[in-house]
Design an enzyme around this catalytic site. Sequence first.
Site, PDB file in Angstrom:
ATOM      1  N   SER A   1      -3.476  -3.518  -0.847  1.00 13.15           N
ATOM      2  CA  SER A   1      -2.358  -4.255  -0.263  1.00 13.15           C
ATOM      3  C   SER A   1      -2.828  -5.651   0.148  1.00 13.15           C
ATOM      4  CB  SER A   1      -1.875  -3.479   0.963  1.00 13.15           C
ATOM      5  OG  SER A   1      -0.783  -4.126   1.560  1.00 13.15           O
ATOM      6  N   ALA A   2      -2.032  -6.678  -0.208  1.00 10.74           N
ATOM      7  CA  ALA A   2      -2.468  -8.060   0.008  1.00 10.74           C
ATOM      8  C   ALA A   2      -2.571  -8.450   1.483  1.00 10.74           C
ATOM      9  CB  ALA A   2      -1.517  -9.019  -0.705  1.00 10.74           C
TER      10      ALA A   2
ATOM     11  N   GLY B   1       0.809  -1.216   0.000  1.00 13.40           N
ATOM     12  CA  GLY B   1       0.000   0.000   0.000  1.00 13.40           C
ATOM     13  C   GLY B   1       0.842   1.265   0.000  1.00 13.40           C
TER      14      GLY B   1
ATOM     15  N   CYS C   1       3.505   6.778  19.589  1.00 14.97           N
ATOM     16  CA  CYS C   1       4.488   7.298  20.535  1.00 14.97           C
ATOM     17  C   CYS C   1       5.664   7.912  19.794  1.00 14.97           C
ATOM     18  CB  CYS C   1       5.002   6.165  21.409  1.00 14.97           C
ATOM     19  SG  CYS C   1       4.162   6.135  22.974  1.00 14.97           S
TER      20      CYS C   1
ATOM     21  N   THR D   1      11.979  -7.177 -10.876  1.00 15.00           N
ATOM     22  CA  THR D   1      11.438  -8.522 -11.076  1.00 15.00           C
ATOM     23  C   THR D   1      10.243  -8.719 -10.154  1.00 15.00           C
ATOM     24  OG1 THR D   1      13.622  -9.317 -11.649  1.00 15.00           O
ATOM     25  CG2 THR D   1      12.029 -10.987 -10.957  1.00 15.00           C
TER      26      THR D   1
HETATM   27  N1  PLP Z   1      -3.065   2.939   3.522  1.00 15.34           N
HETATM   28  C1  PLP Z   1      -3.866   2.512   4.523  1.00 15.34           C
HETATM   29  C2  PLP Z   1      -5.239   3.087   4.650  1.00 15.34           C
HETATM   30  C3  PLP Z   1      -3.414   1.545   5.415  1.00 15.34           C
HETATM   31  O1  PLP Z   1      -4.206   1.124   6.414  1.00 15.34           O
HETATM   32  C4  PLP Z   1      -2.097   1.012   5.256  1.00 15.34           C
HETATM   33  C5  PLP Z   1      -1.560   0.024   6.226  1.00 15.34           C
HETATM   34  O2  PLP Z   1      -1.844   0.087   7.403  1.00 15.34           O
HETATM   35  C6  PLP Z   1      -1.315   1.486   4.186  1.00 15.34           C
HETATM   36  C7  PLP Z   1      -1.823   2.436   3.343  1.00 15.34           C
HETATM   37  C8  PLP Z   1       0.071   0.946   3.950  1.00 15.34           C
HETATM   38  O3  PLP Z   1       0.007  -0.339   3.404  1.00 15.34           O
HETATM   39  P1  PLP Z   1       1.279  -1.326   3.447  1.00 15.34           P
HETATM   40  O4  PLP Z   1       1.398  -1.792   4.858  1.00 15.34           O
HETATM   41  O5  PLP Z   1       0.931  -2.433   2.503  1.00 15.34           O
HETATM   42  O6  PLP Z   1       2.463  -0.535   2.985  1.00 15.34           O
END
Ligand code: PLP
Length: 388
Positions: free
Chosen positions: A199-200, A71, A325, A237
């Site tokens: 994100s998987a 993500g 924190c 890759t």
């Molecule tokens: N965006 C949102 C809304 C998320 O909740 C997260 C992960 O907590 C991310 C992006 C980041 O994803 P990744 O952990 O796959 O980098």
Amino acid sequence: MNQIYMDYAATTPTDSRVVEAMLPFFGEVYGNPSSLHAFGQEARSAVEDSRARIAAFLGAEPAEIVFSSGGTESDNFALKGAAYANRDKGDHIITSAVEHHAVLETCRFLEGEGFRVTYVPVDGDGTVDPASVAGAITDRTILVSIMHANNEIGTIQPVAEIGRLTREKGICFHTDAVQTFGHLPFTVDELGCDLMSASAHKLYGPKGVGLLYIRKGTRIKPFLHGGEQENGRRASTQNVPGIVGFGKAVELAGASLAEEAARLVALRDRFIRGVFDRLDGIRLNGHPRQRLPNNINISLESVEGEGMILSLDMLGIACSTGSACSSSIAETSHVLTAIGLQRGFAHGSLRFSLGRYTKESDIDAVLETLPEVAGRLRALSPVYAGKK
Ligand code: PLP
């Protein structure tokens, strides 16, 4: 000790069926998908099967899916890629005050690069008003990025409405769907987005693999430079086992999406009712109805969230807090600040996020434990003692 995991929004366990699907792609089918020989072509065909499956799930074309490392990379790719590609048209970006750090920190970086960013506010439930997005648009606006649902408080944003208005103005629209992909039913056309991150590892797939949906015709510069992988859009890759696992995770999510969402809503609402029945001095953060099926975010007056997390952890219960924190000072989360939470409440916020393996008995066990732990911490709080 019986352990109860209620932090599915942070990450999910990889489903054993996903692991099984991935295993052959470590030692048996190990070719490089870019190689012309049979080893490579077998791996390539697995990557393309996964791409086709995920594209169909999203109502997209396979060529519109670019695999990434997760993500965070997809958000960086979307924002930087669209900003630089449209620099000749303007320099203004609109996002919200409650985005994930992957979007907010990318925006801060782009501000350093000479772009201007408007952070639209949210209301007390954490909802972005499409009218404030419309009001922020200027003739220099090149990109709008509003998340589909918030990872801390679970509020689902009116992205379809925002997508309609960006479409009318011909402005690129990105949505971070990391918390909703595989959990809520939608197609990219229903969201009205040009770019979408997923994100998987949030849907029982492996960590370190994600995707960026790029609508055909969207102007975007590559983020990683090198080889011609992913149609020249993302060098490197491909993570073949990860991509195969992602495809399997999407297949599994799709097979039970509606039933699973309904099951989680029932568990979530049982939790919320139960907590209000048992505790005073609490509030539910996020929209009461337009929220993720698995998200419960509550604030307990005069309780430190970190203290609660650690005490619950000692009892085998895993949840998370809205505050992060930094050095020794507990900082209030930007999301809780944006919804206007008062200080007494903002430090005692807890996020419980449910998932595939959460049972009703887990909810009841946590509900039984919470009053005792909160009571113990409140007894130590001079502020709370003074109120009684
Ligand atoms: N965006 C949102 C809304 C998320 O909740 C997260 C992960 O907590 C991310 C992006 C980041 O994803 P990744 O952990 O796959 O980098």
